[in-house]
Design a protein around this motif. Structure first.
Motif, PDB file in Angstrom:
ATOM      1  N   ALA A  94      -3.874  12.528   2.367  1.00 27.12           N
ATOM      2  CA  ALA A  94      -3.394  13.361   2.993  1.00 27.12           C
ATOM      3  C   ALA A  94      -2.011  13.666   2.098  1.00 27.12           C
ATOM      4  CB  ALA A  94      -2.874  12.876   4.363  1.00 27.12           C
ATOM      5  N   MET A  95      -1.479  12.916   1.421  1.00 28.54           N
ATOM      6  CA  MET A  95      -0.306  13.100   0.774  1.00 28.54           C
ATOM      7  C   MET A  95      -0.733  13.973  -0.461  1.00 28.54           C
ATOM      8  SD  MET A  95       0.993   9.035   0.640  1.00 28.54           S
ATOM      9  CE  MET A  95       2.528   9.375  -0.330  1.00 28.54           C
TER      10      MET A  95
ATOM     11  N   ASP B 204      -7.012   5.655  -0.090  1.00 20.87           N
ATOM     12  CA  ASP B 204      -7.369   5.717   1.481  1.00 20.87           C
ATOM     13  C   ASP B 204      -7.056   7.172   1.947  1.00 20.87           C
ATOM     14  OD1 ASP B 204      -4.518   5.721   1.517  1.00 20.87           O
ATOM     15  OD2 ASP B 204      -4.349   3.752   2.342  1.00 20.87           O
ATOM     16  N   PRO B 205      -7.389   7.453   3.331  1.00 23.00           N
ATOM     17  CA  PRO B 205      -6.984   8.575   3.935  1.00 23.00           C
ATOM     18  C   PRO B 205      -5.692   8.907   3.770  1.00 23.00           C
ATOM     19  CG  PRO B 205      -8.415   7.439   5.350  1.00 23.00           C
ATOM     20  CD  PRO B 205      -8.107   6.217   4.118  1.00 23.00           C
ATOM     21  N   GLU B 206      -4.693   8.048   3.758  1.00 19.93           N
ATOM     22  CA  GLU B 206      -3.255   8.598   3.692  1.00 19.93           C
ATOM     23  C   GLU B 206      -2.881   9.048   2.687  1.00 19.93           C
ATOM     24  OE1 GLU B 206       1.333   6.692   4.710  1.00 19.93           O
ATOM     25  OE2 GLU B 206      -0.623   5.752   5.610  1.00 19.93           O
ATOM     26  N   LEU B 207      -3.288   8.429   1.482  1.00 19.41           N
ATOM     27  CA  LEU B 207      -3.185   9.002  -0.030  1.00 19.41           C
ATOM     28  C   LEU B 207      -3.744  10.306   0.010  1.00 19.41           C
ATOM     29  CD1 LEU B 207      -2.172   8.746  -2.692  1.00 19.41           C
ATOM     30  CD2 LEU B 207      -4.215   7.571  -3.496  1.00 19.41           C
TER      31      LEU B 207
ATOM     32  N   ARG C  66       0.692   4.149  -2.862  1.00 19.91           N
ATOM     33  CA  ARG C  66       0.345   5.452  -2.586  1.00 19.91           C
ATOM     34  C   ARG C  66       1.642   6.414  -3.476  1.00 19.91           C
ATOM     35  NH1 ARG C  66       0.255   3.988   2.714  1.00 19.91           N
ATOM     36  NH2 ARG C  66      -1.868   3.304   3.473  1.00 19.91           N
ATOM     37  N   HIS C  67       2.940   5.819  -3.346  1.00 21.18           N
ATOM     38  CA  HIS C  67       4.028   6.683  -3.947  1.00 21.18           C
ATOM     39  C   HIS C  67       3.943   6.646  -5.373  1.00 21.18           C
ATOM     40  CE1 HIS C  67       6.054   8.404  -0.259  1.00 21.18           C
ATOM     41  NE2 HIS C  67       5.705   7.173   0.259  1.00 21.18           N
TER      42      HIS C  67
ATOM     43  N   ARG D 263      -3.057  16.119  -0.562  1.00 18.43           N
ATOM     44  CA  ARG D 263      -3.443  17.396  -0.343  1.00 18.43           C
ATOM     45  C   ARG D 263      -2.170  18.178  -0.052  1.00 18.43           C
ATOM     46  NH1 ARG D 263      -7.704  15.173   2.459  1.00 18.43           N
ATOM     47  NH2 ARG D 263      -6.682  14.540   4.257  1.00 18.43           N
TER      48      ARG D 263
ATOM     49  N   GLN E 253       1.002  -0.945   0.114  1.00 18.34           N
ATOM     50  CA  GLN E 253      -0.019  -0.064  -0.053  1.00 18.34           C
ATOM     51  C   GLN E 253       0.683   1.189   0.063  1.00 18.34           C
ATOM     52  OE1 GLN E 253      -2.970   0.074  -0.719  1.00 18.34           O
ATOM     53  NE2 GLN E 253      -3.873   1.939  -0.214  1.00 18.34           N
ATOM     54  N   GLN E 254       1.822   1.242   0.715  1.00 13.56           N
ATOM     55  CA  GLN E 254       2.929   2.562   0.669  1.00 13.56           C
ATOM     56  C   GLN E 254       3.437   2.872  -0.515  1.00 13.56           C
ATOM     57  OE1 GLN E 254       2.673   4.646   3.042  1.00 13.56           O
ATOM     58  NE2 GLN E 254       4.451   6.044   2.652  1.00 13.56           N
TER      59      GLN E 254
END
Length: 188
Positions: free
Chosen positions: A158-159, A153-156, A129-130, A161, A125-126
């Motif tokens: 945040a990235m 997901d929410p972490e994506l 996202r990158h 944003r 997942q990490q």
């Protein structure tokens, strides 16, 4: 998604005995793979493939998996692209994830686009996202990212944003598809 059988049907007899040669002697791929454009042509086929890419995918399909990384490593951009496009068609599990990681380190939009295709299912997942963020940075349309809405997901969010804030501060626009994804993630 196109299958190996569909590629085989579209190519017809163009490969001749080459598949048998590679099956019997995997080292033969080292000369046939780079010559695919000259041997089999570069005409467009259905499903977004070209004849040389389809021939390369079929050659890969008869190779032992350990040879695929070597073919990729020594290939030019067109050869690497063919390997990346073929990965989801090959029964190799997650063994080729390092090839995706290599493609995602390049600045070649064709390779990055292929790396976020169906085989990207095997990226953690990490790393995924990158990869999405790299697509936004490079201008690769997010429609190329396989299962984008399912994996976002929410972490994506945040990235994205944070990246949008950087772009705004620099007086640069954010791609429309990235803004649409951000809006979609706000609603989720």
């Amino acid at each position: 998604m196109t299958t190996l059988e569909e590629l085989r049907q579209q190519l017809g007899d163009r490969l001749g005995d080459d598949l048998r040669r590679v099956t019997e002697n995997p080292e033969a791929a080292a000369t046939l793979f780079p010559a695919a454009g000259r041997r089999y042509g570069r005409e467009p086929l259905a499903g977004g493939w070209t004849t040389d890419e389809a021939a390369r995918a079929l050659l890969l399909s008869v190779l032992p998996p350990e040879h695929i990384s070597e073919i990729y490593r020594y290939g030019d951009a067109a050869e690497k692209l063919a390997v990346l496009k073929a990965l989801p068609l090959l029964p190799i599990g997650d063994h080729a994830v390092p090839l995706l990681e290599d493609a995602l380190r390049t600045n070649d939009t064709r390779l990055v686009s292929a790396a976020v295709g169906p085989y990207a299912e095997h990226l953690g997942q990490q790393a995924w996202r990158h990869a999405v963020l790299k697509c936004v940075f490079m201008g690769v349309p997010l429609t190329r990212v396989h299962r984008l809405t399912e994996r976002a997901d929410p972490e994506l969010a945040a990235m994205l944003r944070a990246f949008a804030d950087e772009r705004r501060a620099a007086g640069r626009d954010m791609p429309a598809d990235a803004l649409a994804l951000l809006d979609q993630l706000k609603e989720a």
